[in-house]
Design an enzyme around this catalytic site. Structure first.
Site, mmCIF file in Angstrom:
data_model
loop_
_atom_site.group_PDB
_atom_site.id
_atom_site.type_symbol
_atom_site.label_atom_id
_atom_site.label_comp_id
_atom_site.label_asym_id
_atom_site.label_seq_id
_atom_site.Cartn_x
_atom_site.Cartn_y
_atom_site.Cartn_z
ATOM 1 C CG LEU A 216 -5.342 -14.869 74.774
ATOM 2 C CD1 LEU A 216 -6.296 -15.765 76.024
ATOM 3 C CD2 LEU A 216 -6.250 -14.898 73.704
ATOM 4 C CB CYS A 271 -7.665 -11.142 66.557
ATOM 5 S SG CYS A 271 -6.417 -12.195 65.794
HETATM 6 C C1 UDX Z 1 -5.624 -17.791 62.174
HETATM 7 C C2 UDX Z 1 -6.356 -17.168 63.428
HETATM 8 O O1 UDX Z 1 -7.580 -16.517 63.050
HETATM 9 C C3 UDX Z 1 -5.533 -16.504 64.197
HETATM 10 O O2 UDX Z 1 -6.194 -16.231 65.479
HETATM 11 C C4 UDX Z 1 -4.190 -17.260 64.472
HETATM 12 O O3 UDX Z 1 -3.428 -16.533 65.538
HETATM 13 C C5 UDX Z 1 -3.541 -17.829 63.232
HETATM 14 O O4 UDX Z 1 -4.619 -18.710 62.639
HETATM 15 P P1 UDX Z 1 -5.130 -16.937 59.934
HETATM 16 O O5 UDX Z 1 -4.180 -17.095 59.362
HETATM 17 O O6 UDX Z 1 -5.890 -15.480 59.611
HETATM 18 O O7 UDX Z 1 -5.164 -16.670 61.578
HETATM 19 O O8 UDX Z 1 -6.272 -17.900 59.541
HETATM 20 P P2 UDX Z 1 -6.573 -18.576 58.259
HETATM 21 O O9 UDX Z 1 -6.442 -17.494 57.388
HETATM 22 O O10 UDX Z 1 -7.926 -19.157 58.327
HETATM 23 O O11 UDX Z 1 -5.592 -19.692 57.611
HETATM 24 C C6 UDX Z 1 -5.417 -20.833 58.447
HETATM 25 C C7 UDX Z 1 -4.885 -21.785 57.333
HETATM 26 O O12 UDX Z 1 -4.626 -23.133 58.078
HETATM 27 C C8 UDX Z 1 -5.983 -22.152 56.082
HETATM 28 O O13 UDX Z 1 -5.315 -21.746 55.116
HETATM 29 C C9 UDX Z 1 -6.406 -23.589 56.434
HETATM 30 O O14 UDX Z 1 -6.526 -24.391 55.329
HETATM 31 C C10 UDX Z 1 -5.077 -24.161 57.191
HETATM 32 N N1 UDX Z 1 -5.070 -25.362 57.851
HETATM 33 C C11 UDX Z 1 -6.225 -25.360 58.994
HETATM 34 C C12 UDX Z 1 -4.144 -26.492 57.823
HETATM 35 O O15 UDX Z 1 -3.500 -26.406 56.729
HETATM 36 N N2 UDX Z 1 -4.426 -27.626 58.548
HETATM 37 C C13 UDX Z 1 -5.395 -27.647 59.462
HETATM 38 O O16 UDX Z 1 -5.343 -28.727 59.992
HETATM 39 C C14 UDX Z 1 -6.295 -26.515 59.714
HETATM 40 C C1 UDX Z 2 -5.556 -6.992 65.689
HETATM 41 C C2 UDX Z 2 -4.455 -6.634 66.343
HETATM 42 O O1 UDX Z 2 -4.233 -5.161 66.299
HETATM 43 C C3 UDX Z 2 -3.038 -7.357 66.043
HETATM 44 O O2 UDX Z 2 -2.211 -6.862 66.859
HETATM 45 C C4 UDX Z 2 -3.396 -8.552 66.298
HETATM 46 O O3 UDX Z 2 -2.134 -9.602 66.100
HETATM 47 C C5 UDX Z 2 -4.458 -9.036 65.464
HETATM 48 O O4 UDX Z 2 -5.731 -8.500 66.011
HETATM 49 P P1 UDX Z 2 -6.506 -6.901 63.189
HETATM 50 O O5 UDX Z 2 -7.476 -7.511 63.648
HETATM 51 O O6 UDX Z 2 -6.049 -7.401 61.761
HETATM 52 O O7 UDX Z 2 -5.405 -7.086 64.306
HETATM 53 O O8 UDX Z 2 -7.099 -5.144 62.870
HETATM 54 P P2 UDX Z 2 -7.316 -4.118 63.886
HETATM 55 O O9 UDX Z 2 -6.553 -3.103 63.288
HETATM 56 O O10 UDX Z 2 -6.605 -4.166 65.123
HETATM 57 O O11 UDX Z 2 -8.811 -3.586 63.638
HETATM 58 C C6 UDX Z 2 -9.736 -4.381 64.527
HETATM 59 C C7 UDX Z 2 -10.776 -3.723 64.473
HETATM 60 O O12 UDX Z 2 -11.239 -2.721 65.193
HETATM 61 C C8 UDX Z 2 -11.370 -3.464 62.865
HETATM 62 O O13 UDX Z 2 -12.504 -3.542 62.636
HETATM 63 C C9 UDX Z 2 -11.238 -1.820 63.044
HETATM 64 O O14 UDX Z 2 -11.741 -1.162 61.787
HETATM 65 C C10 UDX Z 2 -11.479 -1.628 64.146
HETATM 66 N N1 UDX Z 2 -11.065 -0.437 64.798
HETATM 67 C C11 UDX Z 2 -9.815 -0.153 65.002
HETATM 68 C C12 UDX Z 2 -11.952 0.724 65.215
HETATM 69 O O15 UDX Z 2 -13.179 0.493 64.901
HETATM 70 N N2 UDX Z 2 -11.509 2.032 65.754
HETATM 71 C C13 UDX Z 2 -10.188 2.158 65.955
HETATM 72 O O16 UDX Z 2 -9.761 3.181 66.529
HETATM 73 C C14 UDX Z 2 -9.339 0.963 65.582
#
Ligand code: UDX
Ligand code: UDX
Length: 464
Positions: A216, A271
């Site tokens: 976090l 996130c």
């Molecule tokens: C998510 C969160 O956004 C992130 O903060 C966390 O760290 C990990 O889970 P992400 O992998 O990006 O990340 O989520 P998402 O692409 O929505 O995938 C979750 C998957 O879990 C989906 O495919 C959903 O169908 C599945 N799921 C969800 C199950 O199989 N069982 C459940 O009970 C709930």
């Molecule tokens: C983030 C963290 O970087 C990663 O470590 C964590 O596990 C998941 O969350 P992600 O959300 O995939 O990853 O993308 P990130 O590259 O962090 O960008 C987040 C947002 O900030 C994007 O919308 C990006 O465009 C924006 N951003 C990033 C800016 O606007 N300016 C910057 O300089 C960098």
């Protein structure tokens, strides 16, 4: 060794693919309740776009990497179970809008306890509020049928768009576990797994709660940098300073560093906002009002940046965008992903729709279906109602034909080298460009005749 991962999403899919690729003797089963997602993982068109992912999946799939809906069987057979389901911000009840909705995680714990036929190590991969491992452990133990469950926290730090390199060469891997004999054994087995390709000194081990909180805090710090530079962008516009020059000067100080100082229309992704709100909720829960306010401001700044951008567009275009055609370049929350969760484009588009603009949206990887459902949710209007004013276009030149303005929402590389003269010729005049990512060649555009607004840059009147 057998691994099972529940949740084949942006985190679970790529993470397991890299583990399977690096450890050919380990069987990795990724399970998901969503059949069409599983089918897509088993097809040539993977459900998520991520550079380098196709190659990794092709090498391992069918060898020691499998995608299936057979959740119970895979739980039963696995030694280590990763929980990588989504934990969206709660939309109802206590903590609505701030706390994480843990119902998927709890369901997983109950399912694991029910299906297990032996001792298991359960790894929380999903980003969770601090002390969730404790809840997981309690649900598991209360339903344990006499088996032992060790709970570890192993937060994912991959960023979308660079997931494969982040996983193959991580800055660090973080594993939290209990300081008990069985806890240490479980932790060691996960350390050993990562140590096959990650230098040992990059694998950090902590207690479970430190690990949860580190995730976090890391995201809150990164988001705070973006909000800081975005706050600066407004001041630069007001004073005639250049945000890139200031960010470069400040970022050259090694204590500050150059990364994450790129001004933008706002951060997005699954996130940042979620994790900060989580932190806010946590602070409030412990009666820490000032720290809660402190972090809340990072999100408030981000919301302000998005609405400021819309307002600036309206002001510049003679105080009205009603009926005007605006080409939206990019819909994903950043480049090199098809993910639109919390994308700034969604809020900017719904702000412009509230002003009765007509939008022509292009993104190289986001399907039109996703754009529709995001905009339906954001505006509360049905697709039928939106259809007269929203057009999802596959081609930039099509989208900009007859347009009054272009707004760049995502920093896709291909947007930097468009045929701008051709675009200018087919646009309404004056032809406006609003660069929400600071990626276009502004001087060249101005020379062609465009009226250019770029975040954090001197206003056109001030430009030489
Ligand atoms: C998510 C969160 O956004 C992130 O903060 C966390 O760290 C990990 O889970 P992400 O992998 O990006 O990340 O989520 P998402 O692409 O929505 O995938 C979750 C998957 O879990 C989906 O495919 C959903 O169908 C599945 N799921 C969800 C199950 O199989 N069982 C459940 O009970 C709930
Ligand atoms: C983030 C963290 O970087 C990663 O470590 C964590 O596990 C998941 O969350 P992600 O959300 O995939 O990853 O993308 P990130 O590259 O962090 O960008 C987040 C947002 O900030 C994007 O919308 C990006 O465009 C924006 N951003 C990033 C800016 O606007 N300016 C910057 O300089 C960098």
């Amino acid at each position: 060794m057998k691994i099972c991962c529940i949740g084949a999403g942006y985190v679970g899919g790529p993470t397991m693919a890299v583990i399977a690729d690096r450890c050919p003797d380990v069987t990795v089963n990724v399970v998901d309740m969503n059949q069409s997602r599983v089918d897509a993982w088993n097809s040539d068109l993977l459900p998520i776009y991520e550079p380098g992912l196709d190659a990794v999946v092709k090498r391992a799939r069918g060898r020691n990497l499998f995608f299936t809906c057979d959740i119970d069987l895979q739980i039963e057979q696995a030694d280590i179970i990763f929980v990588s389901v989504n934990t969206p911000t709660k939309t109802y009840g206590i903590g609505a809008g701030f706390a994480a909705d843990l119902s998927f995680v709890e369901l997983c714990a109950r399912r694991i306890a029910q299906a297990a036929r032996g001792n298991k190590t359960v790894v929380e991969k999903s980003t969770l509020p601090v002390r969730t491992a404790e809840s997981l452990r309690r649900v598991l133990h209360a339903n344990s049928n006499g088996y032992r469950f060790e709970v570890l926290s192993n937060p994912e730090f991959l960023a979308e768009g660079t997931a494969i390199t982040d996983l193959e060469r991580p800055d660090r891997v973080l594993i939290g576990g209990d300081d008990t004999p069985t806890g240490r054994t479980a932790l060691q087995s996960l350390v050993d797994l990562y140590a096959r390709w990650v230098p040992r000194e990059r694998i950090l081990t902590t207690n479970v709660w430190s690990s949860e909180l580190s995730k976090l805090f890391s995201n809150a710090m990164l988001a705070q940098r973006v909000s800081s530079v975005n706050a600066l962008s407004a001041l630069c516009e007001a004073t005639g300073a250049d945000v890139d020059e200031v960010a470069n000067a400040a970022g050259s100080d090694s204590r500050i560093g150059p990364k994450f100082l790129k001004a933008s229309v706002g951060f997005g992704g699954s996130c940042f906002q979620k994790d900060i709100l989580n932190l806010v909720y946590l602070c409030e829960h412990y009666g820490l009002r000032e720290p809660a306010e402190y972090w809340r401001q990072v999100v408030a700044m981000n919301d302000w940046q998005k609405s400021r951008f819309v307002k600036h567009m309206v002001d510049t275009m003679f105080n009205t965008v009603s009926g005007k055609r605006i080409a939206i370049l990019g819909f994903a929350f950043k480049k090199d992903t098809n993910d639109t969760r919390a994308s700034a484009a969604i809020d900017v588009c719904s702000g412009l729709l509230a002003e009765n603009a007509e939008l022509l949206i292009v993104d190289p990887k986001v399907p039109a279906e996703t754009m529709w459902s995001d905009l339906e949710r954001a505006t509360g209007k049905s697709r039928d109602v939106l259809a007269s004013r929203v057009h999802c276009e596959p081609d930039v030149y099509q989208a900009t034909r007859g347009a009054h303005a272009i707004a760049v929402m995502t920093e896709w590389t291909q947007f930097k080298t468009l045929e701008f003269q051709r675009i200018y010729d087919q646009m309404q005049k004056p032809a406006f460009v609003f660069d929400g990512r600071g990626i276009l060649p502004h001087a060249a555009l101005t020379a062609i005749g465009f009226e250019v607004y770029a975040l954090g840059k001197p206003a056109p009147a001030l430009a030489q």
